[in-house]
Design a protein around this motif. Sequence first.
Motif, PDB file in Angstrom:
ATOM      1  N   MET A  83       0.828  -1.210   0.000  1.00 42.49           N
ATOM      2  CA  MET A  83       0.000   0.000   0.000  1.00 42.49           C
ATOM      3  C   MET A  83       0.863   1.261   0.000  1.00 42.49           C
ATOM      4  O   MET A  83       1.643   1.485   0.939  1.00 42.49           O
ATOM      5  CB  MET A  83      -0.888  -0.009   1.246  1.00 42.49           C
ATOM      6  N   PRO A  84       0.729   2.097  -1.027  1.00 42.99           N
ATOM      7  CA  PRO A  84       1.411   3.386  -1.031  1.00 42.99           C
ATOM      8  C   PRO A  84       0.529   4.469  -0.410  1.00 42.99           C
ATOM      9  O   PRO A  84      -0.695   4.400  -0.499  1.00 42.99           O
ATOM     10  CB  PRO A  84       1.607   3.664  -2.518  1.00 42.99           C
ATOM     11  N   MET A  85       1.145   5.414   0.232  1.00 43.71           N
ATOM     12  CA  MET A  85       0.450   6.628   0.657  1.00 43.71           C
ATOM     13  C   MET A  85       1.501   7.730   0.763  1.00 43.71           C
ATOM     14  O   MET A  85       2.308   7.736   1.699  1.00 43.71           O
ATOM     15  CB  MET A  85      -0.274   6.466   1.982  1.00 43.71           C
ATOM     16  N   ASP A  86       1.520   8.592  -0.215  1.00 47.04           N
ATOM     17  CA  ASP A  86       2.503   9.671  -0.284  1.00 47.04           C
ATOM     18  C   ASP A  86       3.917   9.099  -0.143  1.00 47.04           C
ATOM     19  O   ASP A  86       4.324   8.272  -0.932  1.00 47.04           O
ATOM     20  CB  ASP A  86       2.194  10.752   0.756  1.00 47.04           C
ATOM     21  N   ASP A  87       4.649   9.489   0.882  1.00 48.70           N
ATOM     22  CA  ASP A  87       6.026   9.017   1.067  1.00 48.70           C
ATOM     23  C   ASP A  87       6.103   7.570   1.554  1.00 48.70           C
ATOM     24  O   ASP A  87       7.142   6.932   1.456  1.00 48.70           O
ATOM     25  CB  ASP A  87       6.753   9.909   2.084  1.00 48.70           C
ATOM     26  N   ALA A  88       5.017   7.042   2.059  1.00 48.00           N
ATOM     27  CA  ALA A  88       5.006   5.711   2.683  1.00 48.00           C
ATOM     28  C   ALA A  88       4.696   4.609   1.673  1.00 48.00           C
ATOM     29  O   ALA A  88       3.870   4.782   0.778  1.00 48.00           O
ATOM     30  CB  ALA A  88       3.984   5.670   3.811  1.00 48.00           C
ATOM     31  N   LEU A  89       5.356   3.474   1.871  1.00 46.13           N
ATOM     32  CA  LEU A  89       5.050   2.253   1.144  1.00 46.13           C
ATOM     33  C   LEU A  89       5.153   1.122   2.164  1.00 46.13           C
ATOM     34  O   LEU A  89       6.204   0.912   2.767  1.00 46.13           O
ATOM     35  CB  LEU A  89       6.037   2.027  -0.007  1.00 46.13           C
ATOM     36  N   VAL A  90       4.038   0.423   2.374  1.00 46.51           N
ATOM     37  CA  VAL A  90       3.959  -0.582   3.428  1.00 46.51           C
ATOM     38  C   VAL A  90       3.432  -1.895   2.855  1.00 46.51           C
ATOM     39  O   VAL A  90       2.434  -1.911   2.144  1.00 46.51           O
ATOM     40  CB  VAL A  90       3.045  -0.104   4.584  1.00 46.51           C
ATOM     41  N   LEU A  91       4.122  -2.973   3.194  1.00 46.12           N
ATOM     42  CA  LEU A  91       3.711  -4.319   2.811  1.00 46.12           C
ATOM     43  C   LEU A  91       2.975  -4.950   3.988  1.00 46.12           C
ATOM     44  O   LEU A  91       3.442  -4.868   5.127  1.00 46.12           O
ATOM     45  CB  LEU A  91       4.949  -5.159   2.468  1.00 46.12           C
ATOM     46  N   VAL A  92       1.832  -5.567   3.710  1.00 48.47           N
ATOM     47  CA  VAL A  92       1.063  -6.273   4.738  1.00 48.47           C
ATOM     48  C   VAL A  92       0.721  -7.659   4.205  1.00 48.47           C
ATOM     49  O   VAL A  92       0.232  -7.785   3.082  1.00 48.47           O
ATOM     50  CB  VAL A  92      -0.238  -5.530   5.104  1.00 48.47           C
ATOM     51  N   ALA A  93       0.984  -8.678   5.015  1.00 48.91           N
ATOM     52  CA  ALA A  93       0.622 -10.049   4.656  1.00 48.91           C
ATOM     53  C   ALA A  93      -0.060 -10.700   5.855  1.00 48.91           C
ATOM     54  O   ALA A  93       0.353 -10.497   7.002  1.00 48.91           O
ATOM     55  CB  ALA A  93       1.858 -10.840   4.252  1.00 48.91           C
ATOM     56  N   SER A  97      -4.417 -18.458  10.617  1.00 49.61           N
ATOM     57  CA  SER A  97      -4.131 -19.824  11.071  1.00 49.61           C
ATOM     58  C   SER A  97      -3.644 -19.871  12.503  1.00 49.61           C
ATOM     59  O   SER A  97      -4.101 -20.684  13.287  1.00 49.61           O
ATOM     60  CB  SER A  97      -3.104 -20.497  10.157  1.00 49.61           C
ATOM     61  N   ARG A  98      -2.693 -19.030  12.857  1.00 47.16           N
ATOM     62  CA  ARG A  98      -2.169 -18.996  14.225  1.00 47.16           C
ATOM     63  C   ARG A  98      -1.606 -17.608  14.519  1.00 47.16           C
ATOM     64  O   ARG A  98      -1.177 -16.907  13.606  1.00 47.16           O
ATOM     65  CB  ARG A  98      -1.130 -20.080  14.445  1.00 47.16           C
ATOM     66  N   PRO A  99      -1.610 -17.219  15.797  1.00 46.87           N
ATOM     67  CA  PRO A  99      -1.244 -15.844  16.149  1.00 46.87           C
ATOM     68  C   PRO A  99       0.261 -15.571  16.099  1.00 46.87           C
ATOM     69  O   PRO A  99       1.060 -16.309  16.670  1.00 46.87           O
ATOM     70  CB  PRO A  99      -1.757 -15.695  17.581  1.00 46.87           C
ATOM     71  N   TYR A 100       0.593 -14.504  15.388  1.00 41.05           N
ATOM     72  CA  TYR A 100       1.971 -14.018  15.335  1.00 41.05           C
ATOM     73  C   TYR A 100       1.927 -12.612  14.757  1.00 41.05           C
ATOM     74  O   TYR A 100       1.107 -12.314  13.885  1.00 41.05           O
ATOM     75  CB  TYR A 100       2.837 -14.917  14.440  1.00 41.05           C
ATOM     76  N   LEU A 101       2.806 -11.752  15.252  1.00 41.32           N
ATOM     77  CA  LEU A 101       2.920 -10.405  14.698  1.00 41.32           C
ATOM     78  C   LEU A 101       4.376 -10.084  14.435  1.00 41.32           C
ATOM     79  O   LEU A 101       5.221 -10.236  15.319  1.00 41.32           O
ATOM     80  CB  LEU A 101       2.343  -9.349  15.656  1.00 41.32           C
ATOM     81  N   ASN A 102       4.652  -9.652  13.209  1.00 41.57           N
ATOM     82  CA  ASN A 102       5.949  -9.086  12.861  1.00 41.57           C
ATOM     83  C   ASN A 102       5.677  -7.664  12.382  1.00 41.57           C
ATOM     84  O   ASN A 102       5.054  -7.469  11.334  1.00 41.57           O
ATOM     85  CB  ASN A 102       6.632  -9.901  11.759  1.00 41.57           C
ATOM     86  N   LEU A 103       6.100  -6.697  13.174  1.00 39.99           N
ATOM     87  CA  LEU A 103       5.826  -5.291  12.874  1.00 39.99           C
ATOM     88  C   LEU A 103       7.148  -4.557  12.709  1.00 39.99           C
ATOM     89  O   LEU A 103       7.929  -4.475  13.651  1.00 39.99           O
ATOM     90  CB  LEU A 103       5.006  -4.663  14.011  1.00 39.99           C
ATOM     91  N   ILE A 134       0.314 -11.829  11.191  1.00 37.82           N
ATOM     92  CA  ILE A 134       0.263 -10.538  10.516  1.00 37.82           C
ATOM     93  C   ILE A 134       1.680  -9.988  10.405  1.00 37.82           C
ATOM     94  O   ILE A 134       2.373  -9.842  11.414  1.00 37.82           O
ATOM     95  CB  ILE A 134      -0.633  -9.533  11.281  1.00 37.82           C
ATOM     96  N   HIS A 135       2.087  -9.732   9.185  1.00 38.09           N
ATOM     97  CA  HIS A 135       3.367  -9.074   8.920  1.00 38.09           C
ATOM     98  C   HIS A 135       3.076  -7.689   8.371  1.00 38.09           C
ATOM     99  O   HIS A 135       2.299  -7.556   7.415  1.00 38.09           O
ATOM    100  CB  HIS A 135       4.196  -9.855   7.896  1.00 38.09           C
ATOM    101  N   VAL A 136       3.699  -6.668   8.961  1.00 36.08           N
ATOM    102  CA  VAL A 136       3.584  -5.299   8.471  1.00 36.08           C
ATOM    103  C   VAL A 136       5.002  -4.768   8.355  1.00 36.08           C
ATOM    104  O   VAL A 136       5.711  -4.650   9.362  1.00 36.08           O
ATOM    105  CB  VAL A 136       2.748  -4.414   9.429  1.00 36.08           C
ATOM    106  N   LYS A 137       5.416  -4.468   7.143  1.00 37.86           N
ATOM    107  CA  LYS A 137       6.794  -4.043   6.900  1.00 37.86           C
ATOM    108  C   LYS A 137       6.800  -2.746   6.099  1.00 37.86           C
ATOM    109  O   LYS A 137       6.259  -2.686   4.993  1.00 37.86           O
ATOM    110  CB  LYS A 137       7.543  -5.127   6.140  1.00 37.86           C
ATOM    111  N   GLN A 138       7.407  -1.740   6.670  1.00 40.93           N
ATOM    112  CA  GLN A 138       7.559  -0.458   5.996  1.00 40.93           C
ATOM    113  C   GLN A 138       8.684  -0.573   4.971  1.00 40.93           C
ATOM    114  O   GLN A 138       9.812  -0.916   5.318  1.00 40.93           O
ATOM    115  CB  GLN A 138       7.885   0.614   7.033  1.00 40.93           C
ATOM    116  N   LEU A 139       8.373  -0.281   3.722  1.00 41.65           N
ATOM    117  CA  LEU A 139       9.383  -0.319   2.671  1.00 41.65           C
ATOM    118  C   LEU A 139      10.000   1.057   2.452  1.00 41.65           C
ATOM    119  O   LEU A 139      11.160   1.166   2.072  1.00 41.65           O
ATOM    120  CB  LEU A 139       8.770  -0.853   1.376  1.00 41.65           C
ATOM    121  N   GLY A 154      -3.599  -1.286   4.006  1.00 41.77           N
ATOM    122  CA  GLY A 154      -3.061  -2.559   3.533  1.00 41.77           C
ATOM    123  C   GLY A 154      -3.619  -3.730   4.313  1.00 41.77           C
ATOM    124  O   GLY A 154      -3.930  -4.784   3.734  1.00 41.77           O
ATOM    125  N   LEU A 155      -3.785  -3.562   5.615  1.00 46.53           N
ATOM    126  CA  LEU A 155      -4.382  -4.617   6.435  1.00 46.53           C
ATOM    127  C   LEU A 155      -5.818  -4.877   6.002  1.00 46.53           C
ATOM    128  O   LEU A 155      -6.257  -6.021   5.939  1.00 46.53           O
ATOM    129  CB  LEU A 155      -4.323  -4.235   7.920  1.00 46.53           C
TER     130      LEU A 155
END
Length: 176
Positions: A83-93, A97-103, A134-139, A154-155
């Motif tokens: 997902m782009p938004m102005d200066d930001a580009l963020v990947l969300v996957a 199935s099971r709980p985990y967060l990578n932020l 849930i993986h959220v990674k700022q590109l 993106g989420l």
Amino acid sequence: MRRKTKEVDIIVEIGVEGEVNTGDRVLDHLLTALLFYMQEKANVKAKWDLRHHLWEDLAITLGEELREKIKGKKIARFGNAIMPMDDALVLVAVDISRPYLNLELDFKESEEGFELTLVREFLWALARTLNATIHVKQLSGVNAHHIVEAAFKGLGVALRKALEESERLESTKGVL
């Protein structure tokens, strides 16, 4: 779905006409974007004592509501978005199935109300309750508002894809 504790009183109803009114303008803005990109109507109301409790407990309630919606259904399981938004580009996957967060977010420019701690609490509570990885990674990006909003949009896209009904059980194990 309702969650009532000594700290919060939260109602989240997905699939019904309503409004998003938590009393926190930043969270209202982000939830409105999330729900829009999930392509879901919703009614969200909240009373709370501290913002931390609001963000965490609202995500718990949202996760419970979404789990109830998919109960007994076969779902696509996986979803993602860049997902782009102005200066930001963020990947969300997302993998339901099971709980985990990578932020992985890093703000160079802060903005009032857009706090990494609250975003982390929201996402981790949602991951735990929905049983979602849930993986959220700022590109790229520097502005906190743009980065966080891109993450929530993106989420929304990723959840919409992951929660879609499927003709088969999306697991080689035979169970999610």
